[in-house]
Design an enzyme around this catalytic site. Structure first.
Site: not given
Ligand code: BJW
Ligand code: ZN
Length: 237
Positions: A117, A125, A128, A186
């Site tokens: 990610h 940019c 470009c 998650s």
């Molecule tokens: C602990 C703990 C401790 C706590 N020890 N554990 C329906 C509608 C719209 C879109 C979609 C859809 N279905 C699918 C999609 C696609 C979408 C998606 O998946 N959406 C779902 C949410 C429904 N995905 C995308 O859009 C991706 N791209 C894509 O699919 O491209 C193809 C495409 C192109 C054009 C159109 C459509 C598709 C891109 C996804 C990018 C995600 N970006 C983010 C932001 C990054 C930048 C930033 O930081 O600002 O990435 S969102 C956010 O979620 C971030 C994370 O990397 C990502 C995952 O979250 P993560 O790491 O799992 O965190 P949490 O908070 O969810 O979980 C934490 C966990 O830790 C919990 O389980 C706790 O219990 C645990 N925990 N303490 C151990 N001490």
């Molecule tokens: Zn540029």
């Protein structure tokens, strides 16, 4: 708990692939996205983490990322990050895939990290193909590229494709591994979450470490419930 079994799988494995999420950095003090104190409880992803949101209001989006850069800058890696550095040293083939943009794995000393990610410490940019590292905290105004166009955070927003080369490497390492560790995610955001299913269907033992059950808990071989900063050092001891 299946901790003894998991320890043996890890000891016997020559190819280990790890997928981490926001939970591994929680004990460093970085907020996760979902859950009680998660960022998405306080902010709407549609307003801040999509290309449309940035096109509508780049200043607002940059202010949010500057705030997060400031938060992350004051943290340091925890025992979970360090345990993965040790695991990398003693495993013949080891790949670390992270969904995190915080850079804490690199700061802990992990050698090769696939940031699927992107990174909050990189800028890109909007016009470009330039991208560059930037650790300025905070940035004064929305930053610009040398070509004059607006720069954006080097992260992957909803609806955007993952960086192709990084994604291909992550996919390959998942297909090839003996053990796949899924830590602190998650597992609801795709395509990253799909890697755990891919590993399982390719014959790897899948071990999950999380403080609670997740979307993939039913499909993995073993879930170790607890904070990764405690469980990981015990697991690889
Ligand atoms: C602990 C703990 C401790 C706590 N020890 N554990 C329906 C509608 C719209 C879109 C979609 C859809 N279905 C699918 C999609 C696609 C979408 C998606 O998946 N959406 C779902 C949410 C429904 N995905 C995308 O859009 C991706 N791209 C894509 O699919 O491209 C193809 C495409 C192109 C054009 C159109 C459509 C598709 C891109 C996804 C990018 C995600 N970006 C983010 C932001 C990054 C930048 C930033 O930081 O600002 O990435 S969102 C956010 O979620 C971030 C994370 O990397 C990502 C995952 O979250 P993560 O790491 O799992 O965190 P949490 O908070 O969810 O979980 C934490 C966990 O830790 C919990 O389980 C706790 O219990 C645990 N925990 N303490 C151990 N001490
Ligand atoms: Zn540029």
């Amino acid at each position: 708990m299946c901790v003894e079994q998991a320890r043996r799988w890890i000891q016997d494995a020559s190819l280990i692939t790890v997928l981490t999420g926001a939970g591994i950095s929680a004990e460093s003090g970085i907020p996760t996205f979902r859950g009680q104190a998660g960022l998405w409880k306080q902010f709407r992803p549609e307003d801040l983490a999509t290309p449309e949101a940035f096109a509508r209001n780049p200043k607002l989006v940059w202010e949010w990322y500057d705030w997060r850069r400031g938060l992350i800058d004051q943290t340091k890696p925890n025992n979970g990050h360090y345990a993965l550095v040790q695991l990398e040293h003693r495993t013949p083939q080891f790949t670390l895939i992270t969904q995190n943009v915080d850079g804490l794995h690199e700061r802990a000393g992990s050698q090769t990290v696939l940031e699927v990610h992107g990174s909050i410490w990189k800028l890109r940019c909007t016009e470009c193909c330039r991208s560059w590292p930037d650790r300025t905290v905070p940035l004064c105004t929305p930053p610009h590229c040398v070509c004059g166009a607006l720069a954006r955070p080097g992260v992957v927003w909803f609806g955007e494709n993952l960086p192709e080369d990084v994604w291909i490497a992550a996919h390959k390492a998942t297909l090839a591994c003996d053990v796949f560790l899924v830590i602190g995610t998650s597992a609801v955001v795709y395509p990253a979450a799909g890697l755990a299913h891919l590993a399982k269907s390719s014959g790897a033992k899948v071990i999950e470490i999380n403080t609670e059950a997740t979307a993939i808990s039913e499909s993995v071989d073993c879930t170790l419930l607890g904070p990764s900063g405690q469980i990981l050092p015990e697991l690889i001891r």
